[in-house]
Design an enzyme around this catalytic site. Structure first.
Site, PDB file in Angstrom:
ATOM      1  N   CYS A   3      -6.755 -11.311   1.489  1.00 56.04           N
ATOM      2  CA  CYS A   3      -7.820 -10.653   0.751  1.00 56.04           C
ATOM      3  C   CYS A   3      -7.102  -9.939  -0.377  1.00 56.04           C
ATOM      4  O   CYS A   3      -6.443  -8.927  -0.143  1.00 56.04           O
ATOM      5  CB  CYS A   3      -8.602  -9.657   1.610  1.00 56.04           C
ATOM      6  SG  CYS A   3      -9.806  -8.762   0.601  1.00 56.04           S
ATOM      7  N   CYS A  19      -8.574  -6.239  -0.915  1.00 53.95           N
ATOM      8  CA  CYS A  19      -8.367  -5.183   0.082  1.00 53.95           C
ATOM      9  C   CYS A  19      -7.889  -5.823   1.381  1.00 53.95           C
ATOM     10  O   CYS A  19      -6.731  -6.221   1.471  1.00 53.95           O
ATOM     11  CB  CYS A  19      -9.616  -4.343   0.280  1.00 53.95           C
ATOM     12  SG  CYS A  19     -11.108  -5.309   0.532  1.00 53.95           S
ATOM     13  N   SER A  20      -8.754  -5.934   2.370  1.00 53.66           N
ATOM     14  CA  SER A  20      -8.269  -6.409   3.664  1.00 53.66           C
ATOM     15  C   SER A  20      -9.364  -7.113   4.443  1.00 53.66           C
ATOM     16  O   SER A  20      -9.385  -7.032   5.663  1.00 53.66           O
ATOM     17  CB  SER A  20      -7.737  -5.218   4.466  1.00 53.66           C
ATOM     18  OG  SER A  20      -8.763  -4.248   4.570  1.00 53.66           O
ATOM     19  N   CYS A  21     -10.274  -7.790   3.781  1.00 52.61           N
ATOM     20  CA  CYS A  21     -11.357  -8.480   4.478  1.00 52.61           C
ATOM     21  C   CYS A  21     -10.756  -9.505   5.448  1.00 52.61           C
ATOM     22  O   CYS A  21      -9.798 -10.195   5.123  1.00 52.61           O
ATOM     23  CB  CYS A  21     -12.299  -9.145   3.488  1.00 52.61           C
ATOM     24  SG  CYS A  21     -13.140  -7.925   2.452  1.00 52.61           S
TER      25      CYS A  21
HETATM   26 FE    FE Z   1     -11.187  -7.044   1.471  1.00 51.97          FE
END
Ligand code: FE
Length: 209
Positions: free
Chosen positions: A110, A113-115
């Site tokens: 991602c 961010c951190s999906c």
């Molecule tokens: Fe994300």
């Protein structure tokens, strides 16, 4: 495309040095103001600490390896296939399964961010959220893979999938050779978390189960 994390307004470099302290302070204020119920927070933590994790994704992968019809359903509509196994939940509303095969390796990041597909893999590891991984996975995927110990044949294409709040990806790793006739339960033990992110391969029978 909007991502649904609250930290997007601030670069990660501005996060406090002790996030745990900040979280505790926030929790205390929210609880004092009656905005969150500590029991509900505990229930969520308990869920992600003990119930949701890569073992669920591994069960899906093992079934896909063992059952061709399920595999086809998973690739066509991952959420429907997950639902057959009773798997659903937050951050997993729209999952797309991408299959590794000879000549084609898939890897997930991602960049914003951190999906991550929580219902299948649990909470993302720290490296998945790091600035370095998010930037380098798209720029130099082979180098990143090598650092994870994955060396692919030179003619294998690497496709990098950028997750968003709308779409999360599950890599369906290649089934290791020498596992013909194995049960789903045996196969599950070969499916590492990283193999479902694409930064690893499934374990071989010799190394794994
Ligand atoms: Fe994300």
């Amino acid at each position: 495309m909007p991502h649904d994390h609250s930290d997007h307004d601030h670069p990660h470099s501005l996060l406090p040095s002790d996030p745990a302290l900040r979280v505790k302070a926030l929790e205390t204020i929210l609880t004092a103001k009656g905005l969150v119920d500590p029991a509900a927070v505990e229930a969520i933590l308990e869920t992600y600490e003990k119930k949701v994790g890569p073992h669920l994704g591994a069960a899906v992968v093992a079934r896909a390896w063992a059952d061709r019809a399920f595999r086809a359903r998973l690739l066509a509509d991952a959420n429907a296939a997950m639902a057959e196994m009773g798997i659903s939940g937050r951050q997993g509303e729209h999952v797309v399964a991408v299959e590794n095969r000879p000549g084609q390796h898939n890897m997930v990041v991602c960049t914003l961010c951190s999906c991550y597909p929580w219902p299948l893999l649990g909470i993302p590891p720290a490296w998945y959220k790091s600035d370095a991984y998010r930037a380098r996975a798209v720029r130099e995927p082979r180098k990143v893979l090598a650092e994870f110990g994955v060396t692919l044949p030179g003619d294998t294409a690497v496709r990098v999938w950028d997750s968003t709040a709308e779409v999360r990806y599950l890599v369906l790793p290649e089934r290791p050779a020498g596992t013909e006739g194995w049960s789903e339960e045996q196969l599950r033990a070969l499916v590492s978390r990283d193999s479902m992110i694409g930064t690893g391969l499934a374990r071989t029978p010799e190394a794994g189960a």
